[in-house]
Design a protein around this motif. Structure first.
Motif, mmCIF file in Angstrom:
data_model
loop_
_atom_site.group_PDB
_atom_site.id
_atom_site.type_symbol
_atom_site.label_atom_id
_atom_site.label_comp_id
_atom_site.label_asym_id
_atom_site.label_seq_id
_atom_site.Cartn_x
_atom_site.Cartn_y
_atom_site.Cartn_z
ATOM 1 N N ARG A 129 -0.043 9.529 -1.222
ATOM 2 C CA ARG A 129 -0.713 8.768 -0.239
ATOM 3 C C ARG A 129 -1.685 9.606 0.706
ATOM 4 N N SER A 136 2.530 0.441 4.853
ATOM 5 C CA SER A 136 1.352 -0.848 4.306
ATOM 6 C C SER A 136 2.030 -0.478 2.023
ATOM 7 N N TYR A 137 2.438 0.211 1.931
ATOM 8 C CA TYR A 137 3.082 0.925 0.717
ATOM 9 C C TYR A 137 4.083 -0.439 0.414
ATOM 10 N N ASN A 197 4.498 -2.694 2.032
ATOM 11 C CA ASN A 197 3.809 -4.830 2.104
ATOM 12 C C ASN A 197 3.166 -5.139 1.037
ATOM 13 N N GLY A 198 2.721 -4.142 0.123
ATOM 14 C CA GLY A 198 1.628 -4.293 -0.854
ATOM 15 C C GLY A 198 0.264 -3.831 -0.610
ATOM 16 N N GLU A 199 -0.089 -3.554 0.167
ATOM 17 C CA GLU A 199 -1.098 -3.183 0.938
ATOM 18 C C GLU A 199 -1.172 -0.861 0.641
ATOM 19 N N TYR A 236 -2.546 2.180 0.718
ATOM 20 C CA TYR A 236 -3.950 3.015 0.260
ATOM 21 C C TYR A 236 -3.576 4.627 0.788
#
Length: 422
Positions: A245, A333-334, A336-338, A340
């Motif tokens: 990522r 973010s990963y 939390n299912g978001e 990028y």
């Protein structure tokens, strides 16, 4: 707004503080440990995104405790000497969380303890790094180097020291020679050094006997002739699906103490081939999490060689954050299912830990002769423009978050200073 910088000295106090803190109740928090230079950078990288950060440390003078981006602070047992008590501390505060708290360690001992007890902690916490067995394999130099060799990734010559080869190692590796610990943190606590460099058999015997007396296992490694620009590190966040990522390469420009210390000056560079090698080794271990992969350039054979992998955030993680690759936020973010990605960091930016850099240069030592920083970079520091700088990141100093600098000053005046090998 006045920031409450209360330090909680036991689990009961911290549990009550978590239960009554509005920000922690509203948004999924992150717990970091420890709270020195690395923890401070992670806290800033998350806190500036509005994420609540809880910082733990074994004493109360870590620089991160002074940051306005740390929501709550707790002094906890040291996992090196009281691992079960440390884990129990986490279990004691766990019921206070409204939703599971994400764990991010800053040093090996914290990472290994959290990984070892990840199942027991899973009721209250999310462990977003690899399992304990994987971390052990990577941190064990012999297993790391064996896997690297299978992937045709060069490593320095080495021998694991044991009773049968102590007298013959010099015939294979010659002097000067590097002696490295299997357990890095326990070694540092014992000797206040990260490794030994020995110049002859007498020093070899002295240092190996001292390590044996302390119950520490060593690896003997060839001393690699490295040019002053031959230290390159690749840093990565790899998610649970082995997708990279975020990544950045850094050239280590200065190290303190000289030769055996940690980075005090580094610059972001492009190193696609080394990045590919680093990722290949991490994928071979099915690694998940933030990692730092250290390479050195051997002038004798013209090869970059893998030296070490740290399976957690490291000292200058503030550099990729300021270069646009916020590894802690990518991880958050990963989870939390978001998810990028950011694979295009800013190149040519420097990071400096002024405290060590100034000591290094004042002693007229270092990889480079004289001052490595430009006048423009110094002026950004002197005029306190680094918060909006395009040239340099400072490890501690920040107009946006100034109190860690004051804490560092106070630590230097204390009879017993806060110490951390990060």
């Amino acid at each position: 707004m006045e920031i409450n910088k209360t330090i909680h000295y036991n689990a009961i106090e911290l549990k009550h503080a978590i239960e009554s803190n509005e920000l922690v109740r509203q948004k999924q928090p992150v717990l970091i440990c420890n709270a020195h230079i690395t923890g401070l950078a992670v806290a800033r990288g998350l806190g500036r995104e509005g994420i609540p950060v809880i910082a733990l440390d074994r004493e109360d003078r870590g620089l991160g405790f002074a940051s306005k981006y740390v929501t709550l602070r707790g002094v906890c047992p040291n996992p090196v000497i009281a691992e079960k008590a440390f884990v129990q501390y986490l279990l004691d505060i766990g019921p206070a969380f409204k939703e599971k708290c994400i764990l991010i360690p800053s040093m090996d001992e914290w990472a290994l303890s959290l990984a070892k007890y990840a199942d027991e902690l899973s009721e209250y916490y999310i462990w977003p790094f690899s399992a304990y067995k994987t971390l052990e394999q990577i941190l064990d130099k012999s297993q790391l180097y064996e896997r690297a060799a299978e992937l045709n990734v060069s490593v320095p010559k080495y021998e694991i020291i044991n009773g049968s080869n102590r007298k013959t190692i010099a015939e294979k590796l010659s002097f000067p020679m590097v002696l490295k610990p299997i357990n890095k943190r326990t070694f540092y606590d014992e000797f206040q050094e990260g490794l030994f460099i020995v110049k002859d058999q007498s020093e070899f015997e002295e240092k190996t006997c001292a390590a044996k007396k302390a119950g520490l296992d060593l690896i003997a490694q060839e001393f690699v002739n490295v040019s002053r620009d031959g230290y390159v590190t690749v840093v990565v966040y790899m998610d649970g699906n082995q997708i990279v990522r975020g990544t950045l390469a850094g050239q280590r420009l200065e190290i303190y103490p000289p030769k055996v210390g940690t980075t005090c000056l580094v610059e972001s560079i492009q190193a696609p081939e080394l990045t590919e090698r680093a990722v290949s080794v991490l994928k071979a271990f099915s690694y998940e999490g933030i990692a730092e992969c250290e390479f050195i350039f051997d002038e004798n054979d013209g090869e970059y060689k893998l030296l070490d992998i740290n399976t957690r955030p490291w000292k200058w993680i503030g550099l990729p954050i300021d270069c646009g690759v916020n590894l802690p936020h990518l991880l958050y973010s990963y989870i939390n299912g978001e998810p990028y990605s950011n694979l295009n960091p800013e190149i040519g930016r420097k990071w400096v830990y002024l405290n060590d850099y100034q000591k290094l240069k004042a002693s007229h030592q270092g990889l480079f002769e004289g001052d490595v920083l430009t006048k423009e970079e110094w002026m950004e520091i002197i005029l306190r423009r680094y918060d909006d700088s395009k040239l340099i990141t400072t490890a501690v100093e920040s107009l946006d978050d100034p109190e860690p600098t004051y804490q560092q000053l106070q630590n230097s005046f204390a009879k017993r200073s806060y110490y951390c090998p990060c």
